[in-house]
Design a protein around this motif. Structure first.
Motif, PDB file in Angstrom:
ATOM      1  N   ALA A  50       0.829  -1.208   0.000  1.00  0.00           N
ATOM      2  CA  ALA A  50       0.000   0.000   0.000  1.00  0.00           C
ATOM      3  C   ALA A  50       0.862   1.257   0.000  1.00  0.00           C
ATOM      4  CB  ALA A  50      -0.943  -0.001   1.202  1.00  0.00           C
ATOM      5  N   LEU A  51       1.945   1.250   0.757  1.00  0.00           N
ATOM      6  CA  LEU A  51       2.856   2.408   0.789  1.00  0.00           C
ATOM      7  C   LEU A  51       3.526   2.606  -0.565  1.00  0.00           C
ATOM      8  CD1 LEU A  51       4.284   4.662   2.311  1.00  0.00           C
ATOM      9  CD2 LEU A  51       5.942   2.972   3.104  1.00  0.00           C
ATOM     10  N   SER A  60      10.493   3.129   0.011  1.00  0.00           N
ATOM     11  CA  SER A  60       9.417   2.172   0.287  1.00  0.00           C
ATOM     12  C   SER A  60       9.636   0.861  -0.460  1.00  0.00           C
ATOM     13  CB  SER A  60       8.062   2.777  -0.060  1.00  0.00           C
ATOM     14  OG  SER A  60       7.946   2.975  -1.451  1.00  0.00           O
ATOM     15  N   LEU A  61      10.351   0.901  -1.572  1.00  0.00           N
ATOM     16  CA  LEU A  61      10.679  -0.328  -2.295  1.00  0.00           C
ATOM     17  C   LEU A  61      11.796  -1.114  -1.603  1.00  0.00           C
ATOM     18  CD1 LEU A  61      10.692   0.773  -6.049  1.00  0.00           C
ATOM     19  CD2 LEU A  61       9.097  -0.786  -4.957  1.00  0.00           C
ATOM     20  N   VAL A  62      12.776  -0.407  -1.055  1.00  0.00           N
ATOM     21  CA  VAL A  62      13.982  -1.050  -0.537  1.00  0.00           C
ATOM     22  C   VAL A  62      13.835  -1.492   0.918  1.00  0.00           C
ATOM     23  CG1 VAL A  62      16.431  -0.668  -0.050  1.00  0.00           C
ATOM     24  CG2 VAL A  62      15.433   0.177  -2.173  1.00  0.00           C
ATOM     25  N   ALA A  91       6.077  12.543   4.015  1.00  0.00           N
ATOM     26  CA  ALA A  91       6.250  13.437   2.859  1.00  0.00           C
ATOM     27  C   ALA A  91       5.134  13.225   1.835  1.00  0.00           C
ATOM     28  CB  ALA A  91       7.611  13.195   2.220  1.00  0.00           C
ATOM     29  N   VAL A  92       4.762  11.976   1.609  1.00  0.00           N
ATOM     30  CA  VAL A  92       3.686  11.678   0.653  1.00  0.00           C
ATOM     31  C   VAL A  92       2.361  12.231   1.163  1.00  0.00           C
ATOM     32  CG1 VAL A  92       2.359   9.798  -0.375  1.00  0.00           C
ATOM     33  CG2 VAL A  92       4.838   9.679  -0.342  1.00  0.00           C
ATOM     34  N   LEU A 139      12.799   5.020   7.869  1.00  0.00           N
ATOM     35  CA  LEU A 139      12.868   5.738   6.593  1.00  0.00           C
ATOM     36  C   LEU A 139      11.553   5.684   5.806  1.00  0.00           C
ATOM     37  CD1 LEU A 139      16.492   4.946   5.383  1.00  0.00           C
ATOM     38  CD2 LEU A 139      15.588   7.114   6.219  1.00  0.00           C
ATOM     39  N   PRO A 140      10.887   4.532   5.704  1.00  0.00           N
ATOM     40  CA  PRO A 140       9.585   4.552   5.020  1.00  0.00           C
ATOM     41  C   PRO A 140       8.544   5.403   5.735  1.00  0.00           C
ATOM     42  CG  PRO A 140      10.414   2.324   5.092  1.00  0.00           C
ATOM     43  CD  PRO A 140      11.315   3.156   5.946  1.00  0.00           C
TER      44      PRO A 140
END
Length: 111
Positions: A14-15, A56-58, A72-73, A65-66
């Motif tokens: 979802a993120l 968010s991918l890593v 920010a999103v 960090l996510p």
């Protein structure tokens, strides 16, 4: 424990989708609209949202960090996007007049 891992995987997906949508939306908006509403520049938001997407991918969602990327999103979606849409005219924005509109509504040409 498998149920928790499944929930965390869904939150991570979802993120990723949420940050990808924000990045795509920021990329298609006009650059001058950012300056017109007094927000940061378009390159600033593209860099921040791209970093949030990559993070968010890593990283897993339990990392900090996510969470920073998610903040920010959320700021972009809740604050910047509505302001830019009000300037550039979104699909659900106020009705814009056409070139045949007079001061009191549409001009039908005497029909």
């Amino acid at each position: 424990m498998q149920g928790f891992a499944g929930v965390m995987w869904l939150l991570n997906v979802a993120l990723i989708v949420f940050s990808g949508f924000a990045l795509f939306d920021a990329a298609i908006r006009r650059e001058d609209a950012y300056r017109a509403v007094g927000k940061q520049t378009k390159p600033f938001w593209l860099i921040i949202l791209a970093l949030a997407f990559v993070v968010s991918l890593v990283f897993p969602i339990l990392s900090f960090l996510p969470i920073i990327g998610l903040i920010a999103v959320i700021v972009y979606i809740v604050d910047v996007r509505p302001a830019i849409r009000s300037i550039s005219g979104g699909r659900r924005g106020p009705r814009r007049g056409s070139s045949s509109d007079g001061p009191y509504g549409p001009y039908n040409g005497g029909r």
